[in-house]
Design a protein around this motif. Structure first.
Motif, short mmCIF file in Angstrom:
data_model
loop_
_atom_site.label_atom_id
_atom_site.label_comp_id
_atom_site.label_asym_id
_atom_site.label_seq_id
_atom_site.Cartn_x
_atom_site.Cartn_y
_atom_site.Cartn_z
N GLU A 1 0.83 -1.20 0.00
CA GLU A 1 0.00 0.00 0.00
C GLU A 1 0.87 1.25 0.00
O GLU A 1 0.61 2.21 -0.74
CB GLU A 1 -0.92 -0.01 1.21
N SER A 2 1.90 1.27 0.81
CA SER A 2 2.80 2.42 0.87
C SER A 2 3.51 2.62 -0.47
O SER A 2 3.65 3.75 -0.96
CB SER A 2 3.83 2.22 1.98
N ASP B 1 1.11 4.04 -3.06
CA ASP B 1 0.73 5.41 -2.76
C ASP B 1 1.88 6.39 -2.95
O ASP B 1 1.66 7.59 -3.12
CB ASP B 1 0.22 5.49 -1.32
N THR B 2 3.11 5.88 -2.94
CA THR B 2 4.28 6.75 -2.97
C THR B 2 4.90 6.88 -4.36
O THR B 2 5.36 7.95 -4.74
CB THR B 2 5.36 6.23 -1.99
N LYS C 1 -5.38 8.03 -8.48
CA LYS C 1 -6.50 7.68 -7.61
C LYS C 1 -6.18 6.45 -6.76
O LYS C 1 -7.06 5.66 -6.44
CB LYS C 1 -7.75 7.40 -8.46
N ARG D 1 -5.37 6.00 -3.62
CA ARG D 1 -6.05 5.90 -2.33
C ARG D 1 -7.51 5.52 -2.50
O ARG D 1 -8.05 4.67 -1.78
CB ARG D 1 -5.94 7.25 -1.63
N GLU D 2 -8.18 6.13 -3.48
CA GLU D 2 -9.59 5.85 -3.71
C GLU D 2 -9.80 4.39 -4.13
O GLU D 2 -10.74 3.73 -3.68
CB GLU D 2 -10.15 6.78 -4.79
N ILE E 1 -7.81 1.75 -3.55
CA ILE E 1 -7.56 0.85 -2.42
C ILE E 1 -8.77 0.81 -1.49
O ILE E 1 -9.23 -0.26 -1.07
CB ILE E 1 -6.30 1.28 -1.65
N ASP E 2 -9.31 2.00 -1.20
CA ASP E 2 -10.49 2.06 -0.33
C ASP E 2 -11.69 1.37 -0.96
O ASP E 2 -12.49 0.71 -0.26
CB ASP E 2 -10.83 3.52 -0.02
#
Length: 741
Positions: free
Chosen positions: A107-108, A111-112, A311, A313-314, A316-317
């Protein structure tokens, strides 16, 4: 689906790849340097008698980030995962998960990283040889030449950066691996582009397997694995449930982020129709596979595209939210298996590895010795992952290869050392390139280039340039390393150019214009050529013809001949050519005429220039520079004088407005990136043209100018508009598009 992939990734990839931020480029290549090797926990098998559970992850480009959210829920319910199969992005996430990387790390990473930057094959400037930096960023289009005709490339992106990232991430599992022996047995799916057959990879080099599975047709170039030319597995099996059962799974949990077919009211354009046409077979395959799965998690990704890398973060959520809709079902299944999940970690390996030997693979036209020299590794050396990565970048910077990767091969289980395999994929050796520039003084110019590599011998380059515009030229350059074990080189050049030079009075009135037709041939012996330094001596024979275009000339016209010797030194470590953030450039050259080959003029000329860029902050850059030149003026041809004027050479004056056989100039400026790839710059400059032994720097003998510039680093090159001024020219507006050449 693949039409959308091609159009959207092509657009966004080209936009970001043309001018990537340095930090994004570093993240894409070096993120794995920060992998927390310990504390990457994963769930695995525990009881051989219970039913086995497999996880299948589909392809879908950026939409595959939803897999991470689903994995978080599976971990939360305590689901043991015994097998993983994946296609494309599913193969990337599933492959990392299978070797022990936990969802927190994945995830990190997602996102990075600058994912769009991974679609760029742009060579980082610090890794370019000096002989290539002169041509950096000049061209808008590059096309391969095959069988003496111009063709289209087999893909937009060769995948050098993403290949390096995968090599870094799979560092804990070097060499040939049996994927079925991973902490969680794993299979990746690709497609043989030759016959359209499915290729299921369960052994080999993990980085290659993932790279093959994500090779979207016509976007990423195919990759050859075990003799097969492979592309994205989504073409034939975008949701590899069948392969999960073949591994021995009793229960399959599938996460499907593939596109659905469009409804009738959504088929509005020709692209929609083409997309739907090629999506039928893929959709049918996905539905068949999904029906076989015991639990299928299908996030509603209709609002996202394969290029929605902004997107993360969106998505993953969304994956987590959709998986939670199956929470009770998943929890009940996990509890029914009556097992305790055990923890596994990414295996720890030393930060340094011993290299026993080095082998170059697939270098059919290039020198193995020179490739090894660029790698700067010798048998017996202990090297880090970062050092190997820099060596690969240097080899890639030679521009003879589409991709360069490395593998660590353990030939003896009892020996800690590795064989270092450097795998090069030679690019189409010959290319045609096109560049464009426009400014309000010289109007439109077009640059056509043909480059031939290894035409006569390994590591040789022939460049042919033709510029069409107000001041056309033809340039032919031959560059060759004289020995394969060193960087000693020979550079031969033939050039014809037409220059139209304005002559101004001290008050700034244009008095006349003269044209000079120049032809020269020269050779340079270069005992020093590295990625930052270029030095040598040369001999030039030049013929020129001067004619008057406008006004009167106090300089004789006709033909003249010059024979001269020169010494040159170049240093360049700028991070990029346009809108530079940091680095320096130094140019030194001294020329003296020689009484050979019918030399008709006698003069000495020397010139020195330094540019420095100091990054004060992430968005602020201090610019500075000094330019000095001296020449004996008795026989100095008019076109050999030092000329200044126009942005960025000298703000506040027109091109050629400042002319002298002696100059001492300097500039100071401040650049601010107020928005991504948008820049504002303020600059001041001054020049003194008195004789070099006269140090009269009073305002009466010194010219000053200033400029305010807005610039944008666009996908078709830098664009600028400048408001300039000086005591002589209070108001001037200049604008340009494209790199100057």
């Amino acid at each position: 689906m693949y039409k959308s992939i091609i159009l959207t990734i092509l657009f966004s990839g080209c936009l970001f790849a043309a001018h990537p931020t340095e930090s994004a480029a570093q993240q894409a290549g070096l993120f794995a340097d920060h992998i927390p090797i310990e504390n990457n926990k994963e769930l695995s098998r525990d009881n051989d008698s219970r039913p086995k559970v497999a996880l299948t992850l589909s392809g879908g480009g950026a939409k595959g980030f939803a897999h991470i959210g689903a994995l978080k829920v599976l971990e939360e319910v305590g689901m043991p995962i015994d097998f993983i199969t994946g296609t494309s992005m599913g193969a990337l996430i599933g492959g990392l998960y299978s070797i022990g990387y936990g969802t927190e790390f994945i995830e990190s990473m997602a996102d990075t990283l600058s994912w769009t930057d991974l679609f760029s094959d742009e060579i980082r400037r610090r890794h370019m040889p000096m002989e290539e930096k002169e041509w950096d960023g000049l061209y808008l289009v590059t096309l391969p030449i095959m069988d003496w005709s111009i063709n289209l490339p087999s893909g937009v992106v060769a995948g050098q950066r993403i290949g390096k990232l995968l090599t870094d991430l799979t560092w804990p599992y070097p060499g040939h691996q049996n994927f079925l022996e991973f902490p969680i047995p794993f299979k990746a799916v690709a497609t043989n582009i030759v016959d359209g057959e499915i290729v299921v990879m369960s052994e080999g080099y993990l980085a290659d397997a993932i790279r093959a599975s994500i090779s979207i047709p016509s976007v990423f170039m195919p990759i050859t694995v075990n003799g097969d030319k492979l592309v994205d597995g989504g073409v034939v099996r975008n949701l590899p449930v069948e392969e999960a059962f073949e591994m021995g799974a009793d229960i399959v949990i599938a996460v499907n982020v593939a596109d659905r077919l469009r409804d009738a009211d959504e088929l509005r354009t020709i692209f929609d129709i083409l997309d739907q046409t090629v999506s039928f077979q893929i959709y049918k395959s996905v539905q068949t596979s999904a029906d076989l799965a015991d639990i299928t998690i299908t996030p509603d990704i209709s609002d996202y595209g394969v290029n929605s890398f902004d997107k993360v973060r969106e998505l993953i959520d969304l994956g987590e939210k959709t998986a939670r809709e199956h929470y009770d079902e998943l929890k009940e299944l996990a509890e029914s298996l009556n097992t305790t999940a055990k923890e596994v970690t990414v295996p720890e390996i030393p930060d340094e590895v011993l290299i026993k030997d080095i082998k170059v693979i697939n270098a059919e036209h290039s020198s193995d010795t020179q490739i090894k020299n660029k790698m700067m590794v010798r048998p017996g050396d202990r090297v880090t992952r970062e050092y190997l990565g820099d060596g690969i970048e240097r080899i890639y910077g030679m521009q003879f290869f589409e991709r360069v990767t490395y593998r660590l091969v353990s030939e003896d289980d009892d020996d800690e050392g590795y064989l270092l395999e450097i795998d090069v994929y030679e690019r189409e050796q010959d290319v045609f390139r096109f560049g464009f520039n426009y400014d309000n003084y010289n109007k439109a110019s077009i640059l056509l280039n043909t480059t031939f590599r290894n035409l006569f011998n390994p590591s040789s380059i022939i460049r042919l340039h033709l510029k069409l515009g107000e001041e056309p030229y033809f340039d032919a350059i031959y560059f060759n390393y004289l020995t394969l074990s060193s960087d000693i080189a020979l550079r031969l050049r033939a050039n014809y150019s037409l220059s139209n030079i304005d002559i101004f009075s001290p008050d700034g009135d244009r008095l006349s214009t003269f044209s000079t037709d120049t032809f020269f041939i020269e050779s340079h012996f270069l005992p020093v050529t590295t990625n930052q330094v270029y030095a040598g001596i040369g001999l030039r024979k030049e013929l020129f013809h001067v004619t008057r275009s406008i006004g009167e000339l106090d300089f004789p016209g006709g033909f003249s001949s010059i024979t001269s010797g020169s010494a040159i030194f170049r240093f360049d470590n700028k991070n990029r050519k346009n809108f530079t953030k940091r680095g320096h450039r130094v140019d030194l050259e001294a020329t003296h005429t020689i009484n050979l080959f019918d030399n008709s003029l006698n003069f000495f000329q020397t010139e020195a220039e330094w540019q420095g860029f100091f990054q004060l902050h992430d968005k602020w850059v201090l610019q500075s520079g000094i330019h000095a030149g001296f020449a004996t003026s008795s026989d100095l041809p008019l076109h050999k004088q030092f000329y200044l004027g126009g942005y960025p050479d000298f703000s506040g004056y027109r091109p050629y407005e400042i002319a002298s056989s002696n100059i001492r100039a300097g500039h100071l400026g401040l650049q601010f990136e107020f928005m991504s790839n948008n820049f504002f710059e303020i600059r001041g400059n001054s020049v003194n043209t008195e004789e070099f032994y006269v140090f009269d720097l009073t305002p009466e003998n010194t010219l000053i100018g200033w400029s305010f510039t807005y610039g944008i680093n666009s996908m078709i090159g830098p664009a600028r508009i400048s408001y300039m001024g000086s005591p002589r020219n209070p108001v001037m507006i200049t604008y340009s598009l494209g790199v100057r050449f």
